[in-house]
Design a protein around this motif. Structure first.
Motif, PDB file in Angstrom:
ATOM      1  N   ILE A 264      10.692  -7.440   5.247  1.00  0.00           N
ATOM      2  CA  ILE A 264       9.571  -7.740   4.341  1.00  0.00           C
ATOM      3  C   ILE A 264       8.529  -8.580   5.076  1.00  0.00           C
ATOM      4  O   ILE A 264       7.306  -8.360   4.950  1.00  0.00           O
ATOM      5  CB  ILE A 264      10.089  -8.470   3.085  1.00  0.00           C
ATOM      6  N   SER A 265       9.006  -9.516   5.894  1.00  0.00           N
ATOM      7  CA  SER A 265       8.092 -10.366   6.660  1.00  0.00           C
ATOM      8  C   SER A 265       7.308  -9.536   7.674  1.00  0.00           C
ATOM      9  O   SER A 265       6.094  -9.762   7.864  1.00  0.00           O
ATOM     10  CB  SER A 265       8.889 -11.460   7.360  1.00  0.00           C
ATOM     11  N   GLU A 266       7.976  -8.581   8.327  1.00  0.00           N
ATOM     12  CA  GLU A 266       7.281  -7.725   9.292  1.00  0.00           C
ATOM     13  C   GLU A 266       6.268  -6.813   8.607  1.00  0.00           C
ATOM     14  O   GLU A 266       5.188  -6.543   9.174  1.00  0.00           O
ATOM     15  CB  GLU A 266       8.303  -6.889  10.066  1.00  0.00           C
ATOM     16  N   ALA A 267       6.593  -6.335   7.413  1.00  0.00           N
ATOM     17  CA  ALA A 267       5.633  -5.509   6.667  1.00  0.00           C
ATOM     18  C   ALA A 267       4.374  -6.322   6.353  1.00  0.00           C
ATOM     19  O   ALA A 267       3.245  -5.805   6.452  1.00  0.00           O
ATOM     20  CB  ALA A 267       6.283  -4.990   5.389  1.00  0.00           C
ATOM     21  N   GLN A 268       4.545  -7.576   6.004  1.00  0.00           N
ATOM     22  CA  GLN A 268       3.391  -8.436   5.746  1.00  0.00           C
ATOM     23  C   GLN A 268       2.576  -8.646   7.023  1.00  0.00           C
ATOM     24  O   GLN A 268       1.333  -8.656   6.985  1.00  0.00           O
ATOM     25  CB  GLN A 268       3.862  -9.776   5.181  1.00  0.00           C
ATOM     26  N   SER A 269       3.258  -8.790   8.152  1.00  0.00           N
ATOM     27  CA  SER A 269       2.550  -8.946   9.433  1.00  0.00           C
ATOM     28  C   SER A 269       1.718  -7.708   9.735  1.00  0.00           C
ATOM     29  O   SER A 269       0.599  -7.825  10.270  1.00  0.00           O
ATOM     30  CB  SER A 269       3.558  -9.187  10.560  1.00  0.00           C
ATOM     31  N   SER A 274      -3.433  -5.072  10.596  1.00  0.00           N
ATOM     32  CA  SER A 274      -4.333  -3.935  10.365  1.00  0.00           C
ATOM     33  C   SER A 274      -5.659  -4.387   9.765  1.00  0.00           C
ATOM     34  O   SER A 274      -6.729  -3.846  10.106  1.00  0.00           O
ATOM     35  CB  SER A 274      -3.657  -2.920   9.444  1.00  0.00           C
ATOM     36  N   ILE A 275      -5.615  -5.390   8.889  1.00  0.00           N
ATOM     37  CA  ILE A 275      -6.864  -5.912   8.310  1.00  0.00           C
ATOM     38  C   ILE A 275      -7.696  -6.607   9.386  1.00  0.00           C
ATOM     39  O   ILE A 275      -8.918  -6.436   9.467  1.00  0.00           O
ATOM     40  CB  ILE A 275      -6.539  -6.885   7.151  1.00  0.00           C
ATOM     41  N   THR A 276      -7.044  -7.372  10.245  1.00  0.00           N
ATOM     42  CA  THR A 276      -7.749  -8.084  11.319  1.00  0.00           C
ATOM     43  C   THR A 276      -8.417  -7.099  12.275  1.00  0.00           C
ATOM     44  O   THR A 276      -9.571  -7.296  12.686  1.00  0.00           O
ATOM     45  CB  THR A 276      -6.763  -8.973  12.100  1.00  0.00           C
ATOM     46  N   ARG A 277      -7.689  -6.033  12.647  1.00  0.00           N
ATOM     47  CA  ARG A 277      -8.266  -5.034  13.563  1.00  0.00           C
ATOM     48  C   ARG A 277      -9.463  -4.340  12.930  1.00  0.00           C
ATOM     49  O   ARG A 277     -10.449  -4.061  13.610  1.00  0.00           O
ATOM     50  CB  ARG A 277      -7.202  -4.006  13.933  1.00  0.00           C
ATOM     51  N   ARG A 278      -9.353  -4.058  11.649  1.00  0.00           N
ATOM     52  CA  ARG A 278     -10.453  -3.380  10.978  1.00  0.00           C
ATOM     53  C   ARG A 278     -11.689  -4.263  10.941  1.00  0.00           C
ATOM     54  O   ARG A 278     -12.819  -3.781  11.119  1.00  0.00           O
ATOM     55  CB  ARG A 278     -10.029  -2.987   9.559  1.00  0.00           C
ATOM     56  N   ASP A 279     -11.496  -5.560  10.739  1.00  0.00           N
ATOM     57  CA  ASP A 279     -12.636  -6.468  10.623  1.00  0.00           C
ATOM     58  C   ASP A 279     -13.265  -6.809  11.971  1.00  0.00           C
ATOM     59  O   ASP A 279     -14.488  -6.962  12.086  1.00  0.00           O
ATOM     60  CB  ASP A 279     -12.209  -7.764   9.925  1.00  0.00           C
ATOM     61  N   ASN A 287      -3.837   1.831   8.400  1.00  0.00           N
ATOM     62  CA  ASN A 287      -4.204   1.651   6.993  1.00  0.00           C
ATOM     63  C   ASN A 287      -3.331   0.564   6.378  1.00  0.00           C
ATOM     64  O   ASN A 287      -2.117   0.737   6.216  1.00  0.00           O
ATOM     65  CB  ASN A 287      -3.999   2.971   6.241  1.00  0.00           C
ATOM     66  N   PRO A 288      -3.916  -0.572   6.026  1.00  0.00           N
ATOM     67  CA  PRO A 288      -3.128  -1.670   5.451  1.00  0.00           C
ATOM     68  C   PRO A 288      -2.458  -1.303   4.141  1.00  0.00           C
ATOM     69  O   PRO A 288      -1.451  -1.902   3.761  1.00  0.00           O
ATOM     70  CB  PRO A 288      -4.142  -2.806   5.276  1.00  0.00           C
ATOM     71  N   GLU A 289      -3.021  -0.308   3.430  1.00  0.00           N
ATOM     72  CA  GLU A 289      -2.419   0.081   2.154  1.00  0.00           C
ATOM     73  C   GLU A 289      -1.028   0.688   2.356  1.00  0.00           C
ATOM     74  O   GLU A 289      -0.137   0.511   1.513  1.00  0.00           O
ATOM     75  CB  GLU A 289      -3.330   1.081   1.441  1.00  0.00           C
ATOM     76  N   ASN A 290      -0.838   1.403   3.459  1.00  0.00           N
ATOM     77  CA  ASN A 290       0.491   1.974   3.742  1.00  0.00           C
ATOM     78  C   ASN A 290       1.536   0.875   3.912  1.00  0.00           C
ATOM     79  O   ASN A 290       2.663   0.974   3.415  1.00  0.00           O
ATOM     80  CB  ASN A 290       0.450   2.838   4.999  1.00  0.00           C
ATOM     81  N   TYR A 291       1.136  -0.186   4.605  1.00  0.00           N
ATOM     82  CA  TYR A 291       2.072  -1.277   4.832  1.00  0.00           C
ATOM     83  C   TYR A 291       2.302  -2.084   3.558  1.00  0.00           C
ATOM     84  O   TYR A 291       3.384  -2.662   3.368  1.00  0.00           O
ATOM     85  CB  TYR A 291       1.577  -2.173   5.966  1.00  0.00           C
ATOM     86  N   ALA A 292       1.303  -2.095   2.696  1.00  0.00           N
ATOM     87  CA  ALA A 292       1.468  -2.760   1.396  1.00  0.00           C
ATOM     88  C   ALA A 292       2.483  -1.990   0.544  1.00  0.00           C
ATOM     89  O   ALA A 292       3.308  -2.606  -0.163  1.00  0.00           O
ATOM     90  CB  ALA A 292       0.127  -2.861   0.680  1.00  0.00           C
ATOM     91  N   ILE A 293       2.425  -0.664   0.603  1.00  0.00           N
ATOM     92  CA  ILE A 293       3.405   0.159  -0.115  1.00  0.00           C
ATOM     93  C   ILE A 293       4.806  -0.087   0.442  1.00  0.00           C
ATOM     94  O   ILE A 293       5.781  -0.217  -0.306  1.00  0.00           O
ATOM     95  CB  ILE A 293       3.031   1.649  -0.001  1.00  0.00           C
ATOM     96  N   LEU A 294       4.901  -0.154   1.771  1.00  0.00           N
ATOM     97  CA  LEU A 294       6.191  -0.410   2.417  1.00  0.00           C
ATOM     98  C   LEU A 294       6.754  -1.746   1.954  1.00  0.00           C
ATOM     99  O   LEU A 294       7.947  -1.851   1.611  1.00  0.00           O
ATOM    100  CB  LEU A 294       6.006  -0.406   3.942  1.00  0.00           C
ATOM    101  N   LYS A 295       5.925  -2.787   1.926  1.00  0.00           N
ATOM    102  CA  LYS A 295       6.400  -4.107   1.504  1.00  0.00           C
ATOM    103  C   LYS A 295       6.850  -4.093   0.053  1.00  0.00           C
ATOM    104  O   LYS A 295       7.887  -4.686  -0.295  1.00  0.00           O
ATOM    105  CB  LYS A 295       5.278  -5.134   1.708  1.00  0.00           C
ATOM    106  N   ALA A 296       6.093  -3.394  -0.800  1.00  0.00           N
ATOM    107  CA  ALA A 296       6.451  -3.347  -2.219  1.00  0.00           C
ATOM    108  C   ALA A 296       7.800  -2.664  -2.431  1.00  0.00           C
ATOM    109  O   ALA A 296       8.615  -3.111  -3.247  1.00  0.00           O
ATOM    110  CB  ALA A 296       5.352  -2.622  -3.004  1.00  0.00           C
ATOM    111  N   LEU A 297       8.049  -1.598  -1.678  1.00  0.00           N
ATOM    112  CA  LEU A 297       9.328  -0.891  -1.794  1.00  0.00           C
ATOM    113  C   LEU A 297      10.492  -1.781  -1.338  1.00  0.00           C
ATOM    114  O   LEU A 297      11.557  -1.795  -1.963  1.00  0.00           O
ATOM    115  CB  LEU A 297       9.295   0.389  -0.966  1.00  0.00           C
ATOM    116  N   LEU A 298      10.274  -2.513  -0.259  1.00  0.00           N
ATOM    117  CA  LEU A 298      11.327  -3.388   0.246  1.00  0.00           C
ATOM    118  C   LEU A 298      11.621  -4.530  -0.728  1.00  0.00           C
ATOM    119  O   LEU A 298      12.785  -4.910  -0.917  1.00  0.00           O
ATOM    120  CB  LEU A 298      10.934  -3.952   1.619  1.00  0.00           C
ATOM    121  N   LEU A 299      10.571  -5.069  -1.355  1.00  0.00           N
ATOM    122  CA  LEU A 299      10.782  -6.121  -2.345  1.00  0.00           C
ATOM    123  C   LEU A 299      11.556  -5.592  -3.549  1.00  0.00           C
ATOM    124  O   LEU A 299      12.436  -6.267  -4.094  1.00  0.00           O
ATOM    125  CB  LEU A 299       9.432  -6.690  -2.799  1.00  0.00           C
TER     126      LEU A 299
END
Length: 1010
Positions: A264-269, A274-279, A287-299
């Motif tokens: 879960i911690s790595e998914a948040q990283s 991804s947000i930092t690279r985009r900015d 796509n940060p949304e993919n990693y957000a989905i991954l984190k939600a599933l793990l939680l």
């Protein structure tokens, strides 16, 4: 080099083959020719590996020439290929696997001794083969990810070693034509630049035989990367006794709460990166949304596991294997969504690795473990494999808290109970033959049933050793007559633990050099040693101190990291000349029992202290038994008889037997080796239990109802067995060479003889040539010193040609030559300062007054018999015959050791007068007083030993010299000097000079020397 025609195949073998080796090679070729599977057991030391290589490569060579000198596989069939090889098909690849790289290194050494030179290569991990300065410092998946990152064409920094590999392999087509090991590949990379890891991968595509650890075949991801043409290939699993467990573990997973939290911690990283690279760089590839989905599933998965109801910490939460899909369906994880989620995780792993490369960090990506779990669960579309699984949810007993405060951390497990799942993959891929071999596969039937494979070819080979090189016995009782039974009901009994400890004291005294003692579990090991270190009310010395007096102890540690230092400690104590060896206390299924080589002096005997059944309450053991019982019931109901039914109870018992066979296989490691196998548990006398012991041991196995018989036969084995070792064979070879040279000298002209004899002097002066010097180098089982008593000038042993002939010499104390007698052995103990503690029936001086007999004392009927005999002391006693362990016809009239207190009528007149001057009543009183004094000065175990010496003498199990030396050892020390003096009065006059001689020799030794 001999060539053998086996089933029409010419097999070149580097040595003259034994019968069991020819049988083994025949079974290998039968399996290969018939394209069927084989289960082959052959004890360590029978040349199993060399036989396997020679037979397999001879068969492969008969199909066509090896691929030496090629950098690309020739897909066209070779001229002369049998019809079994279809036109246009490639020749079969042989994949030879073993458990570890150290075992594979030994296999390659065996290949070098053969005449076969197939194109070969050995596969290793990046950890072993990487030579990149930065990547080689990493470990595990972090290293693999870093390597892949540097080998990508799009990478900004590329690995220079990787880029040279392809060209180097093409320019050197002879790579692999000669046997190469991991070290050889590393040298190539260090000297010429190409990557050793990728050299092995390139060569694996064109070799005739490939060497690799088990996991390269069993793990699906490794297997996929090999790129082998599996059709008609041959798979060899050497040291396969643990294969079922390895297959089951490879198909199972444990998901602890800590791992899930890290993911879960790595998914948040990944979201933050991804947000930092985009900015900052307008990089929209992530796509940060993919990693957000991954984190939600793990939680959600973490919450689902935490909400599972666990009513009992012992039983946990158990469900059938298919329940895993119901659990994941709540997370919207199906075959389709799982594939997408795996892709997201792989992208996340690359993103994290790139970030770590920039920061020069090398931690492992935990998210990849989730991807591996999903691949395992959703590997089949129909989920049929899930029926062989069970789900286990349980609380994690640890001090670390990974979940919410107030809730114990959980572990979700999905355990595979059908190891055959991994092996089924090979059948689907068209593999020709699967050969499983080891020194300990017995009991074979359960092994075959577990892997769900048909093995038409089976073999349980005998050993190449002779019967006088092995002592195998079941010891059902201890020194005090109490039964040995380490079952759950008995193992915590103080009486049992002390009886076992006293038995080990005796074995430590008798067995030379290294002694291995195996316990069923660490619990029994710890409790036994704790008991032995405690002080007993009946003795001033502990059992542990008495064991340490004869052999320095080493205990197998629970932590794997401490094991190398324990081995070093054991080897150092073996070399320590202040004791007669070392004893290694270990557990069955531990590291000492698995794959280590205790050859020659490092392991002269192994003691099994119980039947090592797996722990019944272990969740995996409990579920395995339930699973097998359910499978057996289902098979009976559906009349499925393809495989013999294995019940949970049958599996449970055979697991114990296999652990025993593995442990006893640590000793007798080659044809010149010898040793003892001691089963200290009465349950091994059961016929069913014995039927599961390795076949090569069974013919030698004897059950002993008395501990004294064990001590006597074991002592004789180590005395007699010395000359059946390589020492005798080497001496024989040297004498043969010398005889041949002497014959040549006799035919030479006179002027040449002198020069030739001079050249032979170094050979004659070589100490290894003299058999008498060999005797001095060999430590008898019951001797603590290699040197004979200093004052014993009568201890003479002259070289005799009969020593190496079929006629065995008999050593005579005080003689000037060695007499020869057929079928007799050399008495190595005659003038030594050793001590031996056999037990039998015998007599001691005692008074007519009866009193209560404590443990180790003489029974009243024996005492009364002594008194009756003493009252007849004025009569002539019949002449007795001394019968040693080495009986001779020449001494059939030799007098024996008279009863204590009995008149020796065959002594000289002066001595007879001295003996007869003692009146019967005085002798009885003196005998009773002396017996009381002995009991007062000795500890209870030592007093029992004193009694056993006299019993052994009465039963003629020991010579007079042995008895005197052993009793002198017991009476050693300033506080017991009076016992030595008083005991002289009970020694018959004709043996007093011998007794005084032994006492004089002992006086020159330190009291603490054994």
């Amino acid at each position: 080099m001999p060539t053998y025609k086996i089933r029409g195949i010419d097999v070149d073998f580097p040595y003259e083959a034994y019968d069991c080796q020819l049988v083994y090679m025949e079974k290998v070729i039968e399996s290969l020719q018939n394209k069927c599977n084989a289960l082959l057991e052959s004890p360590t030391g029978t040349g199993k590996t060399l036989c396997l290589l020679c037979a397999t490569l001879a068969w492969r060579k008969s199909l066509g020439g090896f691929s030496t000198g090629k950098s690309e596989r020739n897909s066209q069939s070779v001229v002369g290929t049998p019809s079994s090889q279809s036109s246009g098909s490639s020749l079969p690849t042989i994949v030879y696997t073993s458990r570890t790289h150290s075992q594979l290194r030994q296999v390659i050494q065996e290949l070098k001794t053969s005449s076969y030179r197939p194109k070969m290569v050995i596969l290793g991990s990046r950890e072993q083969l990487c030579i990149h300065e930065e990547v080689r410092t990493l470990r595990g998946k972090a290293q693999s990810n870093a390597c892949r990152f540097l080998c990508r064409k799009s990478a900004k920094r590329q690995c220079a070693h990787f880029s040279q590999t392809s060209a180097y392999v093409k320019q050197n087509p002879h790579l692999g034509d000669e046997p190469v090991d991991i070290e050889d590949l590393l040298k190539i990379g260090q000297q010429f630049g190409p990557c050793p890891y990728y050299i092995s991968r390139e060569l694996s595509k064109v070799v005739d035989i490939l060497f690799a650890p088990y996991n390269y075949l069993i793990d699906p991801s490794y297997r996929k990367s090999l790129g082998i043409d599996w059709d008609s290939s041959v798979l060899i699993f050497d040291e396969a006794h643990n294969l079922e467990g390895i297959c089951a573990d490879a198909a199972s997973f444990d998901l602890p709460a800590g791992l899930l939290t890290a993911c879960i911690s790595e998914a948040q990283s990944c979201i933050d990166l991804s947000i930092t690279r985009r900015d900052t760089s307008s990089d929209k590839s992530q796509n940060p949304e993919n990693y957000a989905i991954l984190k939600a599933l793990l939680l959600k998965l973490e919450k689902g596991i935490a909400d599972v109801p666990i009513e009992s910490s012992e039983l946990g939460f158990t469900r059938p294997g298919p329940y895993i899909y119901e659990l994941l369906a709540n997370l919207n994880l199906t075959h389709d969504t799982a594939t997408k989620l795996i892709d997201i995780i792989e992208e996340a792993a690359v993103l994290l690795e790139e970030d770590k490369q920039q920061k020069s960090q090398g931690t492992v990506c935990r998210l990849e473990s989730i991807a591996d779990i999903l691949k395992l669960i959703f590997k089949d579309k129909n989920n049929a494999h899930a029926t062989f699984y069970r789900i286990m949810g349980n609380k994690l007993h640890t001090l670390l808290v990974f979940c919410n405060v107030g809730k114990a951390p959980r572990t979700l497990s999905w355990w595979c109970f059908n190891p055959g799942i991994a092996m089924e993959e090979f059948s689907k891929r068209g593999v020709g033959s699967i050969i499983l071999t080891s020194g300990t596969l017995s009991p074979m039937e359960s092994f075959a049933q577990e892997l769900r494979l048909n093995f038409p070819v089976r073999l349980e080979n005998p050993h190449v050793i002779s019967s006088n090189q092995i002592w195998a016995g079941v010891v059902g009782v201890g020194p005090s007559g109490h039964s040995f039974n380490s079952s759950y009901r008995n193992r915590d009994s103080v009486e049992y633990k002390r009886e076992l400890g006293n038995a080990i004291v005796n074995f430590a005294r008798i067995v030379p050099d290294g002694l291995l003692v195996f316990f069923p579990s660490y619990y029994v090991l710890d409790k036994s040693i704790e008991c032995w270190k405690s002080v007993d009310n009946t003795s001033s010395t502990t059992i542990w101190e008495r064991i340490s007096r004869y052999k320095k102890p080493v205990i197998e540690p629970r932590q794997s990291s401490l094991f190398p230092s324990a081995i070093q400690d054991y080897m150092a104590k073996l070399k320590d000349t202040s004791s007669s060896g070392a004893v290694f206390f270990a557990v069955c299924r531990g590291k000492v029992s698995e794959g280590l080589d205790f050859a020659d002096q490092t392991g002269r005997a192994v003691i099994i202290t119980g039947v090592p059944f797996p722990m019944r309450t272990d969740p995996k053991v409990r579920l395995k038994r339930e699973f097998l019982d359910q499978q057996a019931a289902s098979s009976r109901d559906n009349n499925k008889t393809k495989f013999q039914i294995l019940t949970g109870e049958g599996w449970y018992g055979q697991q114990a037997s296999r652990a025993v066979n593995q442990a006893v296989g640590r000793v007798i490691r080659h044809r010149h080796d010898y040793g003892a196998i001691i089963f200290c548990d009465e349950r091994f006398s059961n016929a069913n239990q014995q039927s599961q012991i390795s076949l090569w041991i069974r013919p030698h196995l004897k059950c002993h109802s008395r501990f004294g018989d064990v001590i006597f036969t074991l002592s004789r084995f180590f005395r007699d067995g010395v000359f059946s070792s390589s020492t005798m064979l080497k001496s024989t070879e040297k004498v043969t060479q010398m005889s041949q040279q002497v014959e040549k000298v006799q035919t030479m002209p006179t002027d040449e003889k002198a020069a030739k004899i001079s050249s032979m002097l170094p050979f004659l002066q070589d100490k290894s040539f003299s058999d008498s010097s060999k005797l001095k180098e060999i430590l008898p089982a019951n001797c603590a010193s290699l040197n004979p008593p200093k004052n014993n000038h009568d201890f003479i042993l002259k070289y005799s040609k009969g020593l190496i002939s079929k006629e065995k010499p008999v050593l005579v104390l005080g003689g000037t030559s060695t007499q020869r007698e057929k079928q007799e052995m050399v008495n190595l103990i005659g003038g030594s300062s050793g001590r031996v503690i056999p037990s039998g029936e015998g007599l001691l001086p005692c008074s007519a007054k009866k009193r209560k007999v404590s443990k180790g004392e003489l029974s009243e009927d024996i005492k009364q018999k002594f008194i009756d005999e003493k009252r007849e002391s004025n009569k002539f006693a019949p002449q007795e015959r001394v019968i040693s362990d080495y009986r001779t016809q020449q001494h059939s009239s030799s007098p024996g050791f008279p009863q204590m207190g009995k008149t020796d009528v065959h002594a000289s007149k002066s001595n007879a007068a001295h003996s007869n001057s003692l009146h019967t009543g005085d002798k009885e009183t003196k005998g009773s007083e002396f017996l009381s004094q002995v009991k007062e000065k000795l500890t209870a175990p030592e007093y029992a030993e004193f009694v056993s010496f006299m019993k052994a003498l009465k039963s003629k199990a020991m010579t007079i010299g042995h008895v005197l030396q052993s009793i002198i050892n017991l009476f050693r020390g300033p506080e017991r000097a009076q016992l030595l003096e008083r005991f002289r009065d009970f020694v018959p006059s004709k043996y007093r000079s011998l007794y005084e001689q032994y006492v004089g020799a002992k006086d020159q030794l330190p009291y603490n020397q054994t």
